[in-house]
Design an enzyme around this catalytic site. Structure first.
Site, PDB file in Angstrom:
ATOM      1  CB  CYS A 130     -17.730  -0.603  64.729  1.00  0.00           C
ATOM      2  SG  CYS A 130     -18.090  -2.322  65.105  1.00  0.00           S
ATOM      3  CG  HIS A 243     -19.765  -3.188  60.590  1.00  0.00           C
ATOM      4  ND1 HIS A 243     -18.969  -4.236  60.181  1.00  0.00           N
ATOM      5  CD2 HIS A 243     -19.687  -3.185  61.959  1.00  0.00           C
ATOM      6  CE1 HIS A 243     -18.436  -4.829  61.243  1.00  0.00           C
ATOM      7  NE2 HIS A 243     -18.856  -4.205  62.329  1.00  0.00           N
TER       8      HIS A 243
HETATM    9  P1  NAP Z   1      -7.421  -8.645  67.565  1.00  0.00           P
HETATM   10  O1  NAP Z   1      -7.079  -8.481  66.134  1.00  0.00           O
HETATM   11  O2  NAP Z   1      -7.695 -10.012  68.079  1.00  0.00           O
HETATM   12  O3  NAP Z   1      -6.241  -7.977  68.441  1.00  0.00           O
HETATM   13  C1  NAP Z   1      -6.236  -8.043  69.838  1.00  0.00           C
HETATM   14  C2  NAP Z   1      -5.117  -7.148  70.366  1.00  0.00           C
HETATM   15  O4  NAP Z   1      -5.190  -7.130  71.801  1.00  0.00           O
HETATM   16  C3  NAP Z   1      -3.732  -7.686  70.025  1.00  0.00           C
HETATM   17  O5  NAP Z   1      -2.836  -6.620  69.877  1.00  0.00           O
HETATM   18  C4  NAP Z   1      -3.375  -8.483  71.280  1.00  0.00           C
HETATM   19  O6  NAP Z   1      -1.992  -8.621  71.487  1.00  0.00           O
HETATM   20  C5  NAP Z   1      -3.935  -7.558  72.334  1.00  0.00           C
HETATM   21  N1  NAP Z   1      -4.141  -8.246  73.605  1.00  0.00           N
HETATM   22  C6  NAP Z   1      -4.946  -9.304  73.842  1.00  0.00           C
HETATM   23  N2  NAP Z   1      -4.845  -9.673  75.144  1.00  0.00           N
HETATM   24  C7  NAP Z   1      -3.973  -8.810  75.720  1.00  0.00           C
HETATM   25  C8  NAP Z   1      -3.443  -8.662  77.027  1.00  0.00           C
HETATM   26  N3  NAP Z   1      -3.807  -9.480  78.030  1.00  0.00           N
HETATM   27  N4  NAP Z   1      -2.551  -7.684  77.255  1.00  0.00           N
HETATM   28  C9  NAP Z   1      -2.171  -6.853  76.261  1.00  0.00           C
HETATM   29  N5  NAP Z   1      -2.629  -6.938  74.995  1.00  0.00           N
HETATM   30  C10 NAP Z   1      -3.514  -7.911  74.731  1.00  0.00           C
HETATM   31  O7  NAP Z   1      -8.705  -7.794  67.952  1.00  0.00           O
HETATM   32  P2  NAP Z   1      -9.164  -6.373  67.370  1.00  0.00           P
HETATM   33  O8  NAP Z   1     -10.152  -6.585  66.302  1.00  0.00           O
HETATM   34  O9  NAP Z   1      -7.969  -5.544  67.109  1.00  0.00           O
HETATM   35  O10 NAP Z   1      -9.987  -5.816  68.604  1.00  0.00           O
HETATM   36  C11 NAP Z   1      -9.381  -5.517  69.837  1.00  0.00           C
HETATM   37  C12 NAP Z   1     -10.426  -4.931  70.763  1.00  0.00           C
HETATM   38  O11 NAP Z   1     -10.838  -3.661  70.260  1.00  0.00           O
HETATM   39  C13 NAP Z   1     -11.717  -5.753  70.862  1.00  0.00           C
HETATM   40  O12 NAP Z   1     -11.610  -6.782  71.814  1.00  0.00           O
HETATM   41  C14 NAP Z   1     -12.729  -4.718  71.226  1.00  0.00           C
HETATM   42  O13 NAP Z   1     -12.754  -4.521  72.636  1.00  0.00           O
HETATM   43  C15 NAP Z   1     -12.202  -3.489  70.531  1.00  0.00           C
HETATM   44  N6  NAP Z   1     -12.917  -3.282  69.261  1.00  0.00           N
HETATM   45  C16 NAP Z   1     -13.768  -2.284  69.233  1.00  0.00           C
HETATM   46  C17 NAP Z   1     -14.469  -2.056  68.101  1.00  0.00           C
HETATM   47  C18 NAP Z   1     -15.482  -1.003  68.112  1.00  0.00           C
HETATM   48  O14 NAP Z   1     -16.586  -1.327  67.770  1.00  0.00           O
HETATM   49  N7  NAP Z   1     -15.148   0.224  68.454  1.00  0.00           N
HETATM   50  C19 NAP Z   1     -14.316  -2.836  66.956  1.00  0.00           C
HETATM   51  C20 NAP Z   1     -13.417  -3.850  66.995  1.00  0.00           C
HETATM   52  C21 NAP Z   1     -12.725  -4.063  68.177  1.00  0.00           C
HETATM   53  P3  NAP Z   1      -1.185  -9.969  71.054  1.00  0.00           P
HETATM   54  O15 NAP Z   1      -0.757  -9.760  69.643  1.00  0.00           O
HETATM   55  O16 NAP Z   1      -0.026  -9.967  71.983  1.00  0.00           O
HETATM   56  O17 NAP Z   1      -2.112 -11.121  71.253  1.00  0.00           O
HETATM   57  O1  3JN Z   2     -18.332  -7.576  65.964  1.00  0.00           O
HETATM   58  C1  3JN Z   2     -18.161  -6.437  65.520  1.00  0.00           C
HETATM   59  O2  3JN Z   2     -18.382  -6.155  64.348  1.00  0.00           O
HETATM   60  C2  3JN Z   2     -17.688  -5.353  66.426  1.00  0.00           C
HETATM   61  C3  3JN Z   2     -17.042  -5.944  67.611  1.00  0.00           C
HETATM   62  C4  3JN Z   2     -16.697  -5.240  68.634  1.00  0.00           C
HETATM   63  C5  3JN Z   2     -16.147  -5.876  69.821  1.00  0.00           C
HETATM   64  C6  3JN Z   2     -15.470  -7.088  69.708  1.00  0.00           C
HETATM   65  C7  3JN Z   2     -14.993  -7.722  70.843  1.00  0.00           C
HETATM   66  C8  3JN Z   2     -15.187  -7.163  72.088  1.00  0.00           C
HETATM   67  C9  3JN Z   2     -16.309  -5.282  71.065  1.00  0.00           C
HETATM   68  C10 3JN Z   2     -16.939  -3.943  71.154  1.00  0.00           C
HETATM   69  O3  3JN Z   2     -16.260  -2.984  70.799  1.00  0.00           O
HETATM   70  O4  3JN Z   2     -18.080  -3.805  71.573  1.00  0.00           O
HETATM   71  C11 3JN Z   2     -15.861  -5.964  72.196  1.00  0.00           C
HETATM   72  C12 3JN Z   2     -16.060  -5.401  73.555  1.00  0.00           C
HETATM   73  O5  3JN Z   2     -17.088  -5.707  74.160  1.00  0.00           O
HETATM   74  O6  3JN Z   2     -15.189  -4.701  74.017  1.00  0.00           O
END
Ligand code: NAP
Ligand code: 3JN
Length: 348
Positions: A130, A243
């Site tokens: 992000c 952010h």
């Molecule tokens: P979150 O609120 O903790 O949600 C995690 C999601 O992943 C929930 O739907 C969870 O399902 C699911 N999950 C976890 N383990 C799983 C598994 N083994 N199999 C299937 N589903 C699973 O986290 P979030 O903020 O949405 O972020 C999720 C991911 O998106 C992060 O880990 C990161 O890789 C990515 N992300 C990217 C950005 C970016 O910068 N582009 C920003 C934020 C996040 P349950 O409800 O069943 O636990």
């Molecule tokens: O911390 C933030 O503001 C952004 C977080 C992104 C994030 C959180 C958990 C795992 C990532 C990401 O998108 O880089 C990951 C990841 O490494 O997939």
């Protein structure tokens, strides 16, 4: 445009997944079906979508049989394990995690900046971090005009970047402190309420954090210019959504703040909000819930010959994650790229 797009959202119950479903509905993404997937923990739960709700199913290696496009937001481990199965089933993957971002086989795409990179995809397209996304949306038009040579960025990142559990932690700590209770610390290594933590993701051998190195490496890959030097300091602040970034750039050609303002006013995805006399500058409170990347506080860096300072703010869950992924999906449809050439490309 492809005839059908059977879509799956992996991690549909999370902070990003829920925003993804809401963005897909708001933009009327032309999916012929939408499947919500998450872990076994939430199988059977309901996820709001458009005017109704979807029943969440457990993600397995078999989940992608009748799916054309899957958007993953369920962490890097889940993407590493399941994205190759999705591709093997003929499904194109847009992945929100860091698992595939630096893999040479995977385009790392911000549509306003490098949509053309999609043309060579082999099944997995990575969505950047992000903090990187909002920075490159603002920097690319300036780079095109004046060649950026160095970027120094400090971030002020909202807790929603850590997911739902961190949003709850900040709310809980604030309530506990106002009730004279000891705040519970579960998600971050220190209290986040009324504090700032110069620590996002894990520390690496060079004493930078992984988040800081993501910004450095991803920026160079997306901007397709290894000559851009980037150094980052990433800080978590007690803000729920949005952010902010203080960004200093050094350019080859001189660019005045007025020229930069004019360029950014025409740039896709950017909204210039910059009138110090009227106390107008971007703030996370205003950016939350918005699609644009907001740029303000544009001013000359008077300490060097060709330098500019600016302040860049965006909704980290929207443009920083869900919206960018949906824009990639829209671009795949528009370019008729919803196909996998080699189903074995990512199988070990
Ligand atoms: P979150 O609120 O903790 O949600 C995690 C999601 O992943 C929930 O739907 C969870 O399902 C699911 N999950 C976890 N383990 C799983 C598994 N083994 N199999 C299937 N589903 C699973 O986290 P979030 O903020 O949405 O972020 C999720 C991911 O998106 C992060 O880990 C990161 O890789 C990515 N992300 C990217 C950005 C970016 O910068 N582009 C920003 C934020 C996040 P349950 O409800 O069943 O636990
Ligand atoms: O911390 C933030 O503001 C952004 C977080 C992104 C994030 C959180 C958990 C795992 C990532 C990401 O998108 O880089 C990951 C990841 O490494 O997939």
């Amino acid at each position: 445009m492809s005839k059908q797009c059977r879509l799956a959202v992996v991690g549909a119950t999370g902070a990003v997944g829920r925003e993804m479903l809401s963005t897909l509905a708001a933009r009327k993404f032309p999916a012929t079906s939408v499947t919500a997937l998450a872990s076994a923990r939430s199988a059977g739960n309901k996820a709001p979508f458009a005017d109704g709700e979807l029943t969440v199913r457990e993600l397995t290696a078999e989940s992608f049989k009748d799916i054309d496009l899957a958007i993953f937001s369920a962490g890097g481990g889940t993407s590493e394990q399941f994205a190759p199965h999705a591709v093997a089933a003929g499904c194109v993957v847009v992945d929100n995690s860091s698992a595939w971002r630096m893999d040479d086989r995977c385009p790392l795409v911000v549509p306003e900046v490098n949509a053309h990179a999609l043309d060579k995809h082999r099944g997995i397209i990575a969505n950047p971090n992000c903090s990187t996304i909002q920075m490159v949306v603002a920097l690319k038009p300036l780079h095109d005009a004046a060649r950026i040579r160095r970027v120094v960025v400090s971030t002020y990142q909202a807790v929603s970047g850590t997911g739902q559990k961190a949003i709850t932690e900040l709310e809980t700590q604030v309530r506990q402190l106002f009730n004279m209770q000891e705040p519970e610390i579960k998600v971050y290594p220190h209290r986040i309420a009324f504090n700032c933590l110069p620590h996002i993701d894990v520390f690496l051998e060079n004493d930078y954090t992984k988040e800081e190195m993501k910004m450095t490496r991803e920026t160079v890959k997306i901007m397709e210019d290894p000559k851009i030097a980037v150094t980052a300091t990433c800080v978590r602040v007690p803000v729920f959504y949005g952010h902010s970034e203080s960004v200093n750039i050094e350019t080859e050609k001189k660019l005045t703040p007025a020229q930069a303002r004019a360029i950014l006013s025409q740039a896709p995805g950017v909204q210039v909000y910059d009138n110090p006399g009227q106390k107008m500058y971007p703030m996370p409170l205003d950016a939350a819930g918005e699609d644009a990347v907001f740029v303000g506080r544009l001013r000359e860096d008077e300490s060097i010959a060709n330098g500019l300072n600016m302040w860049i703010v965006a909704d980290n869950i929207r443009k920083g994650a869900a919206l960018n992924a949906v824009q990639i999906a829209e671009e795949l449809l528009a370019r008729n790229l919803l196909r996998v050439q080699d189903r074995n490309a990512f199988l070990a």
